[in-house]
Design an enzyme around this catalytic site. Structure first.
Site, mmCIF file in Angstrom:
data_model
loop_
_atom_site.group_PDB
_atom_site.id
_atom_site.type_symbol
_atom_site.label_atom_id
_atom_site.label_comp_id
_atom_site.label_asym_id
_atom_site.label_seq_id
_atom_site.Cartn_x
_atom_site.Cartn_y
_atom_site.Cartn_z
ATOM 1 N N ASP A 7 -11.800 10.218 23.940
ATOM 2 C CA ASP A 7 -12.353 9.123 23.118
ATOM 3 C C ASP A 7 -11.334 8.081 22.649
ATOM 4 O O ASP A 7 -11.346 7.696 21.466
ATOM 5 C CB ASP A 7 -13.066 9.712 21.898
ATOM 6 C CG ASP A 7 -14.260 10.571 22.265
ATOM 7 O OD1 ASP A 7 -14.501 10.777 23.468
ATOM 8 O OD2 ASP A 7 -14.948 11.059 21.348
ATOM 9 N N LYS A 48 -20.645 10.805 26.541
ATOM 10 C CA LYS A 48 -21.311 11.817 25.724
ATOM 11 C C LYS A 48 -21.993 11.160 24.525
ATOM 12 O O LYS A 48 -21.643 10.060 24.122
ATOM 13 C CB LYS A 48 -20.319 12.884 25.248
ATOM 14 C CG LYS A 48 -19.143 12.355 24.435
ATOM 15 C CD LYS A 48 -18.124 13.465 24.172
ATOM 16 C CE LYS A 48 -16.912 12.961 23.405
ATOM 17 N NZ LYS A 48 -17.199 12.536 22.031
ATOM 18 N N CYS A 63 -13.547 15.132 17.576
ATOM 19 C CA CYS A 63 -13.823 15.308 19.008
ATOM 20 C C CYS A 63 -12.709 16.035 19.752
ATOM 21 O O CYS A 63 -12.975 16.777 20.694
ATOM 22 C CB CYS A 63 -14.138 13.964 19.640
ATOM 23 S SG CYS A 63 -15.683 13.257 18.990
#
Length: 200
Positions: free
Chosen positions: A9, A103, A145
């Site tokens: 990310d 995602k 994450c």
């Protein structure tokens, strides 16, 4: 070679100036690019994930719409599909990435294992196809994450290292707690300099 690199990310909305920007996010992007420049050959597979949330709903309660976000389970809108905030940070060189995972498409999702690539394939399928047994993890954010992705990788039987110089978190306390938890789970807490040492 059976090692993969997970880049979690590294997106505009998670770096300075973004909707959920963390301090040090841009430096992490640049640091990962240096890592890839010097050590891309150490990895059989490089996988990068991105949050890729829907614009027209609350993504399963992930976005706080009518209430204030609690910054634990609910968040301000971020990384909406097709927006600049969802794109990789400009300091991350994506040319060495083999698999791009999206995602959180309409649902909450923290781990890279919860997403799929454009063909609908999962990270697990990519790992099995290449016989991966070891994973190094870098990216954002340490306490969310990155944490979730490392825990899932360990759960999947991988030998995992997290490079502390190439992650950044939302908060110092929760990031320290996450690293401690990951260490207890069996992940190795290291710095990326171990790659230089191994090459000597």
């Amino acid at each position: 070679m059976t090692r993969a690199l997970f880049i979690i990310d590294v997106q505009n909305d998670f770096t300075e100036g973004g909707a959920l920007g963390v301090d040090g996010g841009a430096a992490v992007a640049a640091g990962i690019t240096r890592l890839l420049t010097q050590h891309r050959g150490d990895y059989e597979l490089v996988v990068a994930s991105r949050d890729w949330h829907s614009a027209d709903d609350d993504n399963g309660g992930h976005f706080a719409v009518d209430t204030e976000p609690d910054f634990v389970d609910t968040w301000p809108p971020h990384c909406v599909a097709g927006t600049a905030g969802a794109e990789y940070h400009a300091d991350l060189d994506t040319s060495g990435i083999d698999v791009h995972i999206r995602k959180g498409q309409g649902v909450p999702a923290y781990s890279i294992f919860e997403g799929t690539d454009d063909a609908g394939d999962s990270v697990t399928e990519a790992l099995v196809a290449r016989g991966i047994t070891e994973i190094d993890v870098v990216g954002l954010a340490t306490d969310y994450c990155v944490r979730a992705s490392v825990l899932d990788a360990v759960e999947h039987g991988q030998h995992v290292r997290i490079f502390t110089d190439l992650v950044a978190g939302v908060a110092a306390e929760s990031s320290a707690a996450a690293l401690a938890e990951l260490g207890h789970s069996g992940a190795v807490i290291a710095e990326s300099s171990v790659l230089d040492e191994a090459a000597q």
